[in-house]
Design an enzyme around this catalytic site. Structure first.
Site, PDB file in Angstrom:
ATOM      1  N   GLY A 146       0.821  -1.213   0.000  1.00  0.00           N
ATOM      2  CA  GLY A 146       0.000   0.000   0.000  1.00  0.00           C
ATOM      3  C   GLY A 146       0.856   1.264   0.000  1.00  0.00           C
ATOM      4  O   GLY A 146       0.518   2.249  -0.655  1.00  0.00           O
ATOM      5  N   ASP A 147       1.966   1.228   0.725  1.00  0.00           N
ATOM      6  CA  ASP A 147       2.877   2.386   0.740  1.00  0.00           C
ATOM      7  C   ASP A 147       3.475   2.607  -0.646  1.00  0.00           C
ATOM      8  O   ASP A 147       3.615   3.748  -1.106  1.00  0.00           O
ATOM      9  CB  ASP A 147       4.038   2.164   1.728  1.00  0.00           C
ATOM     10  CG  ASP A 147       3.560   1.923   3.148  1.00  0.00           C
ATOM     11  OD1 ASP A 147       2.454   2.374   3.492  1.00  0.00           O
ATOM     12  OD2 ASP A 147       4.307   1.271   3.911  1.00  0.00           O
TER      13      ASP A 147
END
Ligand code: ADP
Ligand code: MG
Length: 354
Positions: free
Chosen positions: A301-302
């Protein structure tokens, strides 16, 4: 590295952490009574885990911290001298490792160094394709507001066009992040908030409500989105477009640009809702990686956010930004930990082939 702030367009802020990663962590996950796919703050009963890892396991030490991973991801996409990261570290070897990783990957760190303090650490317990994160913030939570507005950091706030805030910074001294978001959004800069982990909307919903009016983009994964919906009185389960719409419609101080909400969902499609077209969700399919292509999903997600921001600051249309996010996330999943592939490969999605 130039010392002038003028080329730095992306300002990221969060808890800088070093990840202490181990694989096949099933035993530790049950010993410490953890969920295999989760992120928590270490309580007293978890504190021995860091010593135990260092002593008894093959630990890979990698640069971590959600917004710092995103900063490195955006720097991967953008020209040199584009990305800064602010946060608080200790005076120790772990901080030196983080500085080196940032330097190597093109992020200028604007660390506040706490004298005699210890840098935050995150135990990353990988089991199969899941990862359980146990964070001990140490001095990461102690960033002082004066640091942000100091002669060293303020010029970078002034020159940045986009601000990226990880939801984790709403857990301690949330007013620092809220003030930053308010001040920069008043200067018509873009503020991007990532909800970061399900416990943020679960336990820090009020802080999210307070900062949301200053946020132009809100990014989350499906679990964080569901936690947000549950915290705000919606009946869950609820589909992603409906949650995205509800978040998009939160009050906004500055009507322009209209807020856009992005919800990723692992190998499933990413949902995007903008408040100017709130009933027209845009759904972007993800190409699921093959079993053998997945090393670990820590930081996916980052990385998505990093790719997204890199493309956004490169002037790409939203479709291209999402696609670049997917590309960088896929690359990250193919690496050990929240890492990108070096030597660098072209990742920015260009052209009209969406
Ligand atoms: P988080 O890491 O915050 O839980 P997600 O799990 O939603 O975030 O993953 C973020 C992005 O990573 C997805 O939108 C997708 O692009 C990519 N991704 C995650 N899992 C897979 C997978 N199994 N196959 C392909 N891409 C994936
Ligand atoms: Mg996920």
């Amino acid at each position: 590295m130039t010392m002038s702030s003028s080329s730095y367009s992306l300002f990221c802020i969060g808890h800088p952490l070093i990840d202490m990663q181990i694989r096949q962590a099933e035993n530790l996950i049950s010993k410490y009574n953890l969920n295999p796919n989760d992120a928590i703050l270490a309580g007293e009963r978890h504190e021995p885990i860091y010593e135990e890892l260092a002593r008894e396991h093959q630990v890979a030490y990698v640069a971590g911290g959600a917004a710092q991973n995103t900063a490195r991801g955006a720097a991967y996409v953008l020209p040199p001298d584009s990305v800064v990261f602010a946060g608080c570290v200790g005076e120790d070897e772990l901080a030196e490792q983080l500085k080196a990783a940032n330097r190597r990957e093109g992020v200028l760190d604007l660390y506040q160094v706490k004298k005699g303090g210890k840098t935050g650490a995150c135990a990353v317990l990988v089991s199969g394709h899941f990862r359980s994160l146990v964070t001990s913030l140490r001095v990461a939570k102690d960033l002082d507001e004066e640091h942000l507005w100091s002669a060293r950091v303020k010029p970078f706030i002034d020159s940045a066009k986009v601000f990226y805030l990880e939801g984790y910074i709403l857990t301690h001294r949330p007013e620092i992040a809220i003030q930053l978001a308010r001040r920069v959004s008043e200067s018509n800069k873009i503020v991007v908030l990532n909800l970061a982990a399900p416990y943020i909307p679960r336990l820090f919903n009020t802080q999210i409500q307070t900062i949301a009016p200053y946020c132009d983009f809100i990014i989350s994964n499906e679990a964080e989105a569901e936690a947000w919906a549950a915290s705000n009185g919606y009946r869950v389960p609820m589909n992603m477009p409906s949650i995205a719409k509800a978040i998009a419609l939160l009050p906004k101080a500055n009507p322009s640009p209209p807020r856009t909400v992005i919800i990723t969902h692992g190998s499933q499609s990413t949902t995007v809702v903008s408040v100017d077209q709130v009933d027209v969700p845009r759904i972007y399919p993800v190409e699921p990686l093959k079993e053998e292509e997945i090393v670990d999903t820590n930081g996916a997600g980052d990385a998505f956010a990093g790719g997204f921001l890199g493309a956004f600051l490169s002037g790409r249309a939203l479709d291209h930004c999402i696609k670049t996010g997917h590309n960088l996330a896929a690359m990250c999943i193919g690496q050990e930990g929240p890492q990108y592939k070096w030597p660098r490969v072209e990742i920015l999605h260009s052209g009209d082939d969406i």
